[in-house]
Design an enzyme around this catalytic site. Structure first.
Site, PDB file in Angstrom:
ATOM      1  N   TRP A 102     -16.765  -4.413  -1.685  1.00  0.00           N
ATOM      2  CA  TRP A 102     -16.552  -3.780  -0.378  1.00  0.00           C
ATOM      3  C   TRP A 102     -17.422  -2.552  -0.167  1.00  0.00           C
ATOM      4  O   TRP A 102     -17.781  -2.222   0.955  1.00  0.00           O
ATOM      5  CB  TRP A 102     -15.085  -3.411  -0.193  1.00  0.00           C
ATOM      6  N   HIS A 106      -2.635   3.109  -4.651  1.00  0.00           N
ATOM      7  CA  HIS A 106      -2.125   2.617  -3.360  1.00  0.00           C
ATOM      8  C   HIS A 106      -0.703   2.087  -3.523  1.00  0.00           C
ATOM      9  O   HIS A 106      -0.336   1.058  -2.935  1.00  0.00           O
ATOM     10  CB  HIS A 106      -3.040   1.532  -2.786  1.00  0.00           C
ATOM     11  N   TRP A 144      -8.204  -3.471   8.171  1.00  0.00           N
ATOM     12  CA  TRP A 144      -7.269  -2.425   7.741  1.00  0.00           C
ATOM     13  C   TRP A 144      -6.574  -1.884   8.977  1.00  0.00           C
ATOM     14  O   TRP A 144      -7.185  -1.718  10.031  1.00  0.00           O
ATOM     15  CB  TRP A 144      -8.022  -1.322   6.993  1.00  0.00           C
ATOM     16  N   ASP A 203       0.860  -1.186   0.000  1.00  0.00           N
ATOM     17  CA  ASP A 203       0.000   0.000   0.000  1.00  0.00           C
ATOM     18  C   ASP A 203       0.892   1.231   0.000  1.00  0.00           C
ATOM     19  O   ASP A 203       2.125   1.122  -0.020  1.00  0.00           O
ATOM     20  CB  ASP A 203      -0.950   0.005   1.197  1.00  0.00           C
ATOM     21  N   PHE A 230     -13.544  -4.950  10.038  1.00  0.00           N
ATOM     22  CA  PHE A 230     -13.233  -5.112  11.450  1.00  0.00           C
ATOM     23  C   PHE A 230     -12.377  -3.978  11.997  1.00  0.00           C
ATOM     24  O   PHE A 230     -11.972  -4.006  13.164  1.00  0.00           O
ATOM     25  CB  PHE A 230     -12.554  -6.459  11.692  1.00  0.00           C
ATOM     26  N   GLU A 244      -9.779   2.966  -5.634  1.00  0.00           N
ATOM     27  CA  GLU A 244      -9.480   4.336  -5.193  1.00  0.00           C
ATOM     28  C   GLU A 244      -8.365   5.017  -5.995  1.00  0.00           C
ATOM     29  O   GLU A 244      -7.562   5.767  -5.443  1.00  0.00           O
ATOM     30  CB  GLU A 244      -9.147   4.346  -3.693  1.00  0.00           C
TER      31      GLU A 244
END
Length: 776
Positions: free
Chosen positions: A412, A281, A487, A206, A438, A346
């Site tokens: 997602w 990312h 994440w 990332d 989570f 993204e």
């Protein structure tokens, strides 16, 4: 010995034998069985099987022998037994592995009677899950690392026939934002296997860190794996490092370490799927090799949040694709997984739109938009991945501009992407943020460690279903299963990671394994208690958030009466409370309806189990002060985004929580708060308190000073006190009362001025949040 003594001795012997018989012939009920995830079919028989130091495990090959260690190691810890593993079964007191080729790959049968236990499966996956079920039939103390005295290792006679509802049951670990050691990853794999989860989605790349050794491109780990240490600041409050600033926070895994991990995971029937992000990312890769971007400018590895994400791979240069093919070649040599995850989410395409290389590519390929260029990018990488015998997974953004022909979509942003992909005939893995993220809070924010946002408690995870009701049977067949995502922007430690994963992963495991019709929250609530005991013994830092008592507070401004409602996640929870300074004991009052409060009152409450309070108790003070219900006027009104309760928002006794969207906060952007309270008549006062919040990520900062002025006529004010607080870096989020005390004053008007920080350290305007002005 006289007759009376003989009678007494015989009676004592008879009583002892009777007690022992009762102990050995315990009658089991279904409530005694607490297996998670719940088996597809379970029939409880009469009697039980008792493990002893002579119990043998009967296996056919070395792989089965390795699986027996899951239990034999535990018996050695708890009882000191070295249980024998043999290739022939004795007449009784044994656990035997039996192969049945007719069963599905992950299915198993478990047949327990008083003489023996039969584990029946096609191969190691089924045998593993049968062993894990057998483990959960044993008393929870089997998880102890120390010897257990007076243990009875007895399990009920049962017949279990079990198999998963979905073939993909995953957990995503993000090790890029915060790096975790390999030992922790292996522990997580063990705990996944306990819950019959079978995919570890490994987020290795990332913006903030490149975590996998690529031998052809050493700078990826020499530069990309390290960032400037700004862990003392909030994730979204960190400055952008320059390209030449040396990074000291980070780490990476060598290829040898990753190969070892893959091999270890395979013994637990867990497939490790690597995620190598593209085209966005990837700031960590561009920091190492700037030529991969459109602008080719050197950049530093970001230390925190990046938005919008504009430093992305150039889609117009051939060297970009050559780089990625070389990287993926090494990745695929490490990971034998069926899938390679390429991210695809993204990507802000600002640079693509002005890049001559990208524009040339679009013209040559007849592409009409930057979205179609991303589609070209992903489709091209899919062809390469397919050529290596692998399949591509991407986040649901890969649908934009046209999806790659054989791609699997990980949905997602809700379930819409998954529905659309299934309609187009693509396989889908559901992982909506609403139920599967989570990194969201799982309890009241005041009682929880820092999380990303949102609210996903245990009970909500349990309602997750990968198949959406509106899907046709043909579309539903494309749903492979689901996945939890952790994440790690806010997850700095292994203990925090465990806290966010468990027990929510237990709830998710049941939604993905067990038949939908067998799911029942009340039943699961009882079984999770047993899992909590196991987690305690295993040293897992699981969240006890489900125990927490939550509250809702309302006030009637006409009667000045507060209504306080209490609730809990568990069905028919036994919540009890006390008022004032009374302690929470078994004599506490059972909560049945909202409490009516009309004076300053301390309230304590807790969930009770077996007449004892469990978890962290709820404590609050409803404070009635001299300003309750008094009129407030502002020099400049609060923001339309955060109005609190409006006119009486700062004088209604209701306090805000760490959740700044809870409806109790009033806020100003880049401005001071100047509020004047009209007490209605001359009033004697000696203390003013202002409640405030700080959460530097979204730009909310404590005031730098709070000053109090008083007046008798509303025109002429005098200062009576000030409390100052200089700006300080704060990676967490906090509530703070600014309390100003002074000599008694008889006044009618009180002016409170909160001086805002106004400008953020990185530029932009700062928010000032306040929730109540208390006057005594």
């Amino acid at each position: 010995m006289n007759v009376l003594k003989k009678v007494a001795v015989l009676a004592l012997i008879a009583f002892t034998v009777s007690c022992q018989t009762v102990k050995q012939t315990k009658v089991y009920t279904e409530k005694d069985i607490a297996i998670i995830p719940k088996p597809a079919e379970l029939k409880l028989g009469q009697g039980s099987f008792k493990f002893s130091k002579n119990t043998k495990f009967v296996v056919i090959d070395a792989s089965q022998k390795a699986l027996t260690s899951i239990l034999t190691d535990k018996f050695k810890n708890t009882s000191g037994w070295n249980l024998e593993v043999a290739d022939k079964a004795p007449s009784k007191d044994f656990v035997q592995f039996v192969i049945d080729e007719k069963l599905a790959d992950e299915a198993y049968k478990l047949e327990v009677n008083s003489d023996r236990v039969l584990i029946i499966a096609k191969g190691n996956a089924g045998f593993l899950y049968a062993i894990e079920t057998l483990r959960q039939l044993l008393p929870t103390s089997i998880e102890s690392a120390a010897k257990v005295s007076d243990a009875e290792w007895v399990i009920p006679n049962v017949t279990i026939s079990d198999q998963p509802r979905y073939k993909y049951r995953g957990l995503m670990l993000d090790v890029s934002r915060h790096f975790f050691k390999m030992d922790y990853v292996k522990k997580t794999i063990d705990r996944m296997a306990m819950l019959k989860m079978n995919v570890l989605h490994f987020h290795l790349v990332d913006d903030q860190g490149w975590r996998i050794e690529i031998k052809k491109y050493p700078k990826l780990t020499e530069i990309g794996a390290w960032r400037v240490d700004q862990e003392d600041k909030h994730w979204d409050g960190r400055y952008t490092p320059a390209a030449d600033e040396k990074g000291t926070y980070g780490g990476f895994y060598t290829q040898e370490e990753l190969k070892e991990l893959v091999a270890y995971a395979a013994t637990k029937n867990i497939e490790v799927i690597p995620e190598i992000e593209m085209p966005a990312h990837v700031s960590s890769a561009i920091a190492a090799y700037p030529e991969l971007s459109c602008h080719e400018r050197p950049i530093g590895v970001p230390s925190g949040g990046v938005w919008p994400i504009t430093d992305i791979y150039c889609a117009g240069k051939e060297n970009t694709f050559q780089f990625l093919e070389n990287v993926l070649t090494e990745v695929m040599d490490i990971f034998p997984s069926k899938y390679i995850h390429v991210g695809g989410d993204e990507a802000t395409k600002t640079n693509w739109k002005v890049c001559p290389h990208c524009n040339k590519r679009m013209e040559a390929e007849g592409l009409k938009s930057a979205e179609e260029l991303q589609s070209y990018f992903i489709k091209r990488m899919e062809r390469f991945i397919n050529s290596k015998g692998k399949k591509l997974i991407g986040w649901d953004e890969i649908l934009e501009g046209g999806i790659a022909p054989e791609a699997t979509v990980m949905s997602w942003r809700g379930v819409a992407g998954g529905i659309e992909a299934a309609k187009q005939g693509h396989d889908v893995i559901m992982t909506p943020g609403t139920h599967c993220y989570f990194d969201h809070y799982q309890g009241p924010q005041n009682e929880e460690p820092l999380a990303w946002g949102g609210y996903t408690p245990l009970s909500k995870v349990y309602t997750f279903d990968p198949v959406v009701d509106t899907m046709t049977p043909a579309e539903a067949k494309h749903v492979l299963g689901g996945q939890a995502n952790l994440w790690s922007e806010q997850i700095k430690t292994e203990a925090h990671s465990e806290y966010m994963i468990f027990p929510r992963l237990a709830a998710l495991s049941e939604t993905l394994w067990s038949p939908k019709e067998s799911r029942n929250w009340e039943d699961f609530s009882n079984r999770i208690e047993s899992m909590f005991s196991r987690y305690d013994l295993l040293g897992i830092n699981y969240a006890k958030s489900a125990y927490l008592v939550m509250h809702d507070v309302q006030i009637d401004m006409k009667t000045k009466e507060v209504s306080l409602a209490l609730k809990n996640e568990f069905t028919n929870a036994d919540i009890r409370y006390t008022l004032g300074d009374k302690k929470l004991t078994d004599q506490a009052t059972k909560y049945t309806e909202p409490l009516k409060i009309d004076k300053t009152t301390k309230v304590h409450a807790s969930l009770f189990k077996n007449n004892q309070p469990v978890g962290v108790s709820f404590n609050t003070t409803i404070e009635f002060h001299k300003a309750v219900g008094k009129k407030v006027t502002f020099k400049e009104s609060y923001s339309d985004q955060y109005k609190g309760e409006g006119e009486f928002g700062l004088t209604n006794t209701l306090r805000g929580t760490k959740n700044f969207t809870d409806g109790h906060w009033q806020a100003w952007l880049g401005k001071d708060m100047e509020a004047v309270l009209d007490m209605g008549e001359t009033t004697s006062i000696q203390e003013v308190t202002l409640g405030t919040l700080e959460n530097q990520g979204p730009g909310i900062y404590f005031p730098t000073a709070v000053t109090v002025y008083v007046s008798s006529d509303g025109k002429n004010y005098k200062e009576v006190g000030v409390q100052k607080r200089a700006f300080a870096k704060n990676p967490s989020f906090d509530l703070k009362d600014f309390k100003i005390s002074f000599e008694k004053q008889s006044v009618r008007y009180v002016k409170v001025v909160a001086t805002a920080l106004k400008t953020l350290p990185n530029g932009g305007k700062a928010w000032l949040f306040v929730d109540e002005i208390l006057i005594k």
